[in-house]
Motif scaffolding. Structure first.
Motif, short mmCIF file in Angstrom:
data_model
loop_
_atom_site.label_atom_id
_atom_site.label_comp_id
_atom_site.label_asym_id
_atom_site.label_seq_id
_atom_site.Cartn_x
_atom_site.Cartn_y
_atom_site.Cartn_z
N ILE A 285 0.86 -1.18 0.00
CA ILE A 285 0.00 0.00 0.00
C ILE A 285 0.89 1.23 0.00
CG2 ILE A 285 -1.83 1.26 1.20
CD1 ILE A 285 -2.64 -1.33 2.54
N THR A 286 0.71 2.07 -0.99
CA THR A 286 1.50 3.29 -1.06
C THR A 286 0.56 4.47 -1.30
OG1 THR A 286 3.33 4.41 -2.19
CG2 THR A 286 1.92 3.01 -3.53
N GLY A 287 0.92 5.62 -0.77
CA GLY A 287 0.06 6.80 -0.89
C GLY A 287 0.79 7.96 -1.52
N GLY A 288 0.70 9.11 -0.85
CA GLY A 288 1.28 10.33 -1.41
C GLY A 288 2.79 10.30 -1.53
N GLU A 289 3.44 9.35 -0.84
CA GLU A 289 4.91 9.30 -0.86
C GLU A 289 5.46 8.64 -2.12
OE1 GLU A 289 3.68 5.30 0.71
OE2 GLU A 289 2.97 7.37 0.88
N LEU A 290 4.60 8.06 -2.96
CA LEU A 290 5.08 7.32 -4.13
C LEU A 290 5.77 8.24 -5.13
CD1 LEU A 290 5.09 4.58 -5.63
CD2 LEU A 290 2.94 5.27 -6.70
N THR A 291 6.94 7.80 -5.58
CA THR A 291 7.69 8.50 -6.63
C THR A 291 8.02 7.51 -7.74
OG1 THR A 291 9.86 8.03 -5.65
CG2 THR A 291 8.72 10.04 -4.91
N LEU A 292 8.42 8.03 -8.89
CA LEU A 292 8.81 7.16 -9.99
C LEU A 292 10.02 6.31 -9.63
CD1 LEU A 292 8.45 9.15 -13.34
CD2 LEU A 292 7.06 7.25 -12.50
N GLU A 293 10.93 6.88 -8.83
CA GLU A 293 12.13 6.15 -8.44
C GLU A 293 11.79 4.88 -7.67
OE1 GLU A 293 11.74 9.41 -8.07
OE2 GLU A 293 13.13 10.05 -9.65
N MET A 294 10.67 4.89 -6.95
CA MET A 294 10.27 3.73 -6.17
C MET A 294 9.79 2.59 -7.05
SD MET A 294 8.35 5.88 -3.15
CE MET A 294 7.75 4.49 -2.20
N LEU A 295 9.60 2.86 -8.35
CA LEU A 295 9.16 1.83 -9.29
C LEU A 295 10.31 1.36 -10.18
CD1 LEU A 295 5.72 3.36 -10.32
CD2 LEU A 295 6.20 1.68 -8.54
N ASP A 296 11.53 1.74 -9.83
CA ASP A 296 12.72 1.29 -10.55
C ASP A 296 13.68 0.60 -9.59
OD1 ASP A 296 12.08 2.16 -13.16
OD2 ASP A 296 12.65 4.20 -12.65
N LEU A 297 14.60 -0.17 -10.13
CA LEU A 297 15.62 -0.80 -9.30
C LEU A 297 16.39 0.25 -8.51
CD1 LEU A 297 17.05 -3.33 -11.90
CD2 LEU A 297 15.70 -3.91 -9.87
N SER A 298 16.63 -0.04 -7.24
CA SER A 298 17.39 0.87 -6.38
C SER A 298 18.78 0.29 -6.16
CB SER A 298 16.66 1.05 -5.05
OG SER A 298 17.42 1.83 -4.16
N PHE A 299 19.80 0.97 -6.70
CA PHE A 299 21.17 0.49 -6.60
C PHE A 299 21.88 1.17 -5.43
CE2 PHE A 299 25.73 0.69 -7.89
CZ PHE A 299 25.99 -0.67 -7.85
N ASN A 300 22.39 0.38 -4.51
CA ASN A 300 23.18 0.89 -3.39
C ASN A 300 24.62 0.99 -3.84
OD1 ASN A 300 24.76 1.12 -0.99
ND2 ASN A 300 23.05 0.33 0.21
N ALA A 301 25.08 2.21 -4.08
CA ALA A 301 26.42 2.39 -4.63
C ALA A 301 27.51 1.93 -3.66
CB ALA A 301 26.63 3.87 -4.99
N HIS A 302 27.21 1.94 -2.37
CA HIS A 302 28.21 1.50 -1.38
C HIS A 302 28.24 -0.03 -1.30
CE1 HIS A 302 30.65 1.33 2.22
NE2 HIS A 302 29.70 0.63 2.82
N ALA A 303 27.04 -0.64 -1.14
CA ALA A 303 26.98 -2.10 -1.00
C ALA A 303 27.07 -2.81 -2.34
CB ALA A 303 25.71 -2.50 -0.28
N LYS A 304 26.74 -2.09 -3.43
CA LYS A 304 26.88 -2.59 -4.79
C LYS A 304 25.94 -3.75 -5.11
CE LYS A 304 31.68 -1.03 -5.05
NZ LYS A 304 33.09 -1.41 -5.24
N TYR A 305 24.74 -3.68 -4.59
CA TYR A 305 23.68 -4.59 -5.05
C TYR A 305 22.37 -3.82 -5.06
CZ TYR A 305 22.68 -5.36 -0.04
OH TYR A 305 22.38 -5.19 1.29
N TYR A 306 21.31 -4.44 -5.59
CA TYR A 306 20.05 -3.75 -5.85
C TYR A 306 18.96 -4.18 -4.87
CZ TYR A 306 21.99 -2.60 -10.48
OH TYR A 306 22.77 -2.14 -11.51
N GLU A 307 18.02 -3.27 -4.67
CA GLU A 307 16.77 -3.58 -4.00
C GLU A 307 15.68 -3.55 -5.06
OE1 GLU A 307 14.82 -4.60 -0.38
OE2 GLU A 307 16.93 -4.04 -0.59
N ALA A 308 14.84 -4.58 -5.09
CA ALA A 308 13.75 -4.63 -6.07
C ALA A 308 12.75 -3.51 -5.80
CB ALA A 308 13.06 -5.98 -6.02
N PRO A 309 12.14 -2.95 -6.83
CA PRO A 309 11.12 -1.91 -6.62
C PRO A 309 9.86 -2.47 -5.98
CG PRO A 309 11.27 -2.49 -8.94
CD PRO A 309 12.39 -3.21 -8.25
N LEU A 310 9.02 -1.55 -5.50
CA LEU A 310 7.83 -1.95 -4.75
C LEU A 310 6.93 -2.90 -5.53
CD1 LEU A 310 6.61 1.28 -2.91
CD2 LEU A 310 7.49 -0.83 -1.89
#
Length: 498
Positions: A285-310
């Protein structure tokens, strides 16, 4: 992951059934499932279905779908970070069966990464202990520099794609009686539930719209809770050597809880692939906080792996966009992002390396808004939302029913006299529309006033009118006035008896 645990999670057996079958297994041999069938606890077809649906444990490195070099890196990171020594510890850390772990240990030994230290001193069983050589430590550190993911081994992209298709949400038929039971404590029009049922079973997108405070969010959450099938979520998957995490404890609810009371001997834990977590169908469940970035892969530049989008975490489940039209991202941008997935049921994602890949888009998407749909989206997108249901305010009779249900749940008696006071204040004096959230708001206000005054909870003319004054502000004049938005979004919409 044990067959007994899975059968328990599906509600096909009880702990007592498993204990009885375990005793029979010790006397007669065979597998636990076969003994449960012999006892008449479940049918062979039921057992076969559970075994077929569950991901089978890989027997070889090739069966994992992941290159041995990448599995070796995963294993050595786990050994280094967690100070592991035995094959069973390696297996528990990266969720691969011991035979596959032993093959990786052999490969590590050939490359002079591990040395054997002798056996453990255990009362039940013994196994070899291993220690990393200097070359092995360098390999582990190099692997951590490549990415800092430490945890269960990934599944392959192909296996994840196949699994999403295998357990798609439309595989689960939601019967009319189940939908009606889910909404039985709500005051809601029969034709609304009748029209909602086909949308749930179609697994296509649904638009809930109408004035605020009349139950759109409640309906969406009820719909999401209707689904009952168990699905399998990977801890992570791999694309071109890149790790993408999927399993999220904040979203995914595992159905297996390890119980020390259940007999464990001979249950063949390695039958099923531990890289997958049996879960309830997810709800995001997402509301007003939803952004386009939350629907794309999130790359952690420090840890160097991805978090899947919502929406990937919501695969095979329900994705609810609440207060649609009030997001940080504009409705047009959001709809453009999803116009292809909603139409083709395929979503395309891109790694930071430029590599693109696709995943099946399988989830029930519910848009909920109190804005006019015609103002939010053009006809082309409206056409792609096949089910559109309007939630409207209650009539006087429904309003009274809601009031009585909520009042009874809080130890109060709602009378027609009190209803007349409310109707007079709202509609006659102030031209307010009736809304489903209002009874709970008024009752909460009355209870708080009674507590403050040290009185037993009860309705009075004064308490009700004071409560109504908190429902709106003094400058809310004219026909069609509405209460403050923060009040209208009350979770008590549609009078769910709390």
């Amino acid at each position: 992951m044990l067959i007994g645990d899975l059968l328990l999670a599906h509600g096909l057996v009880t702990a007592a059934d498993i204990e009885l079958a375990s005793h029979r297994q010790k006397e007669n041999g065979g597998r636990l499932g076969d003994n449960l069938v012999a006892l008449g606890v479940l049918s062979q077809d039921q057992l076969d279905k559970i075994i077929y649906e569950a991901p089978q444990a890989p027997k070889t490195i090739a069966d994992t779908g992941i290159q041995s070099a990448n599995l070796l890196r995963i294993m050595f990171k786990a050994i280094y970070v967690n100070s592991l020594e035995t094959a069973s510890e390696f297996s528990a850390a990266i969720k691969l069966p011991v035979p596959v772990i032993n093959r990786l240990i052999q490969e590590a030994g050939d490359r002079k990464f591990l040395e054997a230290l002798g056996t453990t001193d255990q009362s039940t069983f013994s196994e070899n202990r291993y220690v990393m050589t200097e070359a092995g430590r360098r390999f582990a550190l190099e692997s951590l520099q490549q990415n800092q993911y430490v945890g269960p081994a990934p599944v392959s992209l192909e296996n994840y794609q196949d699994r999403i298709v295998q357990q798609k949400i439309t595989n689960e038929r939601v019967e009319q009686s189940k939908i009606e039971k889910s909404f039985e404590k709500l005051v809601i029009a029969e034709d609304f539930v009748r029209r909602l049922g086909p949308g749930i079973n179609a697994g296509k997108s649904i638009l809930l719209y109408g004035p605020p405070g009349n139950g759109k969010t409640t309906v969406a959450e009820k719909v999401a809770d209707i689904f009952a099938n168990i699905i399998y979520i990977p801890y992570c998957f791999e694309v071109d050597g890149q790790i993408i995490k999927v399993f999220d404890p904040a979203i995914h609810t595992p159905v297996l809880k390890e119980s020390e009371e259940l007999p464990k001997s001979g249950l063949r834990r390695e039958e099923f692939d531990g890289r997958w977590v049996p879960c309830e169908r997810p709800i995001v469940i997402t509301g007003g906080e939803l952004t386009l970035e939350m629907l794309d892969l999130s790359f952690n530049a420090h840890a160097k792996y991805y978090e899947a989008p919502l929406h990937v975490k919501a695969s095979n489940g329900t994705f609810i966009i609440d207060d649609f039209g009030r997001q940080l991202v504009s409705p047009e941008e959001l709809l453009n992002r999803w116009i292809v997935p909603l139409e083709s049921r395929i979503d395309f994602l891109k790694l930071h390396t430029g590599k693109s890949f696709q995943l099946p888009f399988d989830e029930l998407v519910i848009f909920s808004t109190n804005l006019s749909p015609d103002d939010l989206m053009d006809p082309a997108f409206l056409r792609r939302i096949p089910y559109k249901l309007e939630t409207v305010g209650p009539n006087k009779s429904q309003y009274f029913d809601i009031f009585k249900i909520v009042a009874a749940s809080r130890g109060l008696e709602m009378t027609e006299e009190i209803l007349d006071i409310v109707i007079d204040e709202l509609q006659v004096k102030n031209s307010f529309e009736l809304a489903c959230y209002q009874p709970k708001f008024i009752i909460d206000q009355v209870l708080s006033a009674c507590k403050y005054q040290g009185m037993d909870p009860h309705f009075t003319h004064e308490l009700v009118t004071d409560a109504l004054k908190n429902l709106y502000t003094s400058n809310a004049q004219g026909a069609g006035k509405t209460a403050a938005k923060s009040l209208s979004n009350s979770s008590a919409s549609l009078a769910a008896a709390q």
